[in-house]
Structure formats: C-alpha cells, structure tokens
Design an enzyme around this catalytic site. Sequence first.
Site, PDB file in Angstrom:
ATOM      1  CE  LYS A  68       1.834  -2.960   2.722  1.00 59.01           C
ATOM      2  NZ  LYS A  68       1.710  -1.765   2.759  1.00 59.01           N
TER       3      LYS A  68
ATOM      4  CG  ASN B 200      -2.976  -3.407   4.626  1.00 58.75           C
ATOM      5  OD1 ASN B 200      -4.030  -4.056   4.465  1.00 58.75           O
ATOM      6  ND2 ASN B 200      -2.836  -2.320   5.369  1.00 58.75           N
TER       7      ASN B 200
END
Length: 276
Positions: free
Chosen positions: A70, A91
């Site tokens: 991420k 994400n």
Amino acid sequence: MSHDSYLACVFGNPIEQSKSPTIHSMFAEQFNISLEYQKRFAEADGFKQSADEFFSNPQVIGANITMPFKDDALQYANTLSSQAQRAGAVNTLIRKENGFIGDNTDGYGLVTDLMNNSINLNDSTVLLIGAGGAAKGVVPALVDAKVKRIDIYNRSANKAVDLCEYTNKYSSNTTQVYDARYVNTYDLIINATSLSLQHNLPDISDDIFITMPAVYDMVYLNKPTAFLAHAKSLGCNKCIDGLGMLVNQAARSFELWFHKTPDTAPVLEYLRAQLK
Ligand code: ATR
C-alpha cells in the site's frame, strides 16, 4: 478480449487467499460488465515492475493493492485522493488518461459496514486497537464520519502516539484523537490488530466493555473471532467481523473504476456461506 472487456487485479504478497476476484466478478455480473480480475503476486521489492507490466495492457482499468504494497502504490500514483493522502496508503489505483489516481477505500468499507449494521458514528467515542497499516487506513474515514473522539491503543505505544499526532495534524477540531493511556468509556471498539488470526486477545482491560459498546474486528474467520467471542461473553451483543468491510471496500473500488454502485448484500451473503 473485445473492446469493452476490462482487466483489473489485486497485487499482494501473499495473494492466494484473496477473495477480491470473487467479489469483483460478482459485482461485474450485476451490470453485465465483462471483467477479468486477477490475483497478482509481486516480489517484496518488485511492486513497480509488476505494476508497470500489468498496466502496459490497455484493457486494464485499475488495480487493488493489499499487504505489503500500500505504500508502494502511494508512490506509484500520480495523484492522490484526500483519503489516500491522509491515510498514507493506497489500496486502489484508477487509470486515467494521463496517469493513475491513488485512492484508499478501506475506511469507506469500514464506515459503510458499520452503518449497514446500524451503528451510529456521529458524536460517538471510539477505541481503535492497533496502530499498524490497517488502523492507519481507516482513521480518516472515522474522522469524516464525525466521531467525537478516537482513542488509539497499541502494544507499541509509540506507534499509537505517532498515529495520533499524524491524524491531529489534519483532522477537524470536532474529532479529537488521543493515545489511549487511560481507559475511557466507548460506544464502539475496533480491533485493527492481526491478533485474531492467532486466536489471541489484545492485552487491554475488560473494563473497555463495561458500557456494552458495539465491537468490530477487522479480521474474519469461519467462526466469531476470539475478540468478538470475548466481547460477547462479557455481554456485548453487537459484535461484527471484517467480512463486510472487505466487501464494501471492494464496492467502492468498483465504483471508482466503473461509476456504478454494486449491491453488496448478495455478495456478503455468498462469502459468509462459503466461509462456513
Ligand atoms: P497491519 O498492516 O495489518 O495493521 P502491522 O502494521 O504489522 O499490520 O500491524 C499489526 C498490528 O497488530 C499492530 O498494531 C501490532 O502492534 P505493534 O505495533 O505493537 O506491533 C498489532 N499486533 C500484532 N501482534 C501483536 C501481539 N502479539 N500483541 C499485541 N499487538 C499485536
């Protein structure tokens, strides 16, 4: 693939366990969208290379990103949504004409699942247990949902303090974020640690359950997690696991790619049945 077939994927390491292909295929079916959604393993230091390779296909509409990429996805994006910027993690990547937007839908997934379970966040007092990536990702959405106060408790207290300081830099002054040195009373307790995966409980006093708060565990298993079972044994009756968060973060990603809002209920029901 014909012109209006799309490709997307989730990058992770490990990635085998991911339910995202099932979820997004079910969403796509709801709109007769032709979508192939893959799982993509990347080496720990190989996110950029894997992403470049995947995105070289013009049919790719975007990607989801799970552990541990991420941060890499945040670097990869050309522009960031406010949620991604404030969460410090991406994400979801959305392909645009001249680059990629990085967004973060984890907090949306959590807040939507809480609302779907009739949990009122407005003016509520929340205890967030954990200060890793999972906790950090959802704080902006909790702030935006106008909670009154968020206490953050973590085994490594310095990480809780850092997350509080980071959040308070941008948070509206109606939400106060503290490191939970003292036990307060709470309307909602969220377990954002990975402890339930080892069937362990966070090391925190049972006093947190005194007011019978709603209890949320970001982990989901084929039975109530240790944390939810413990809360239930102490009388809490609103105990919810993270499967709904997973489905709702996916729904928001899907919406960002296709500008269509999928019905999450049948997908959640299907996954719940599969788990059992
Ligand atoms: P994630 O991105 O999933 O949040 P992480 O960054 O490794 O993963 O964070 C995991 C969280 O679970 C952290 O809050 C971690 O606490 P520390 O910051 O003290 O490591 C917490 N956690 C994991 N194992 C734990 C344990 N045995 N006891 C208490 N907390 C634990």
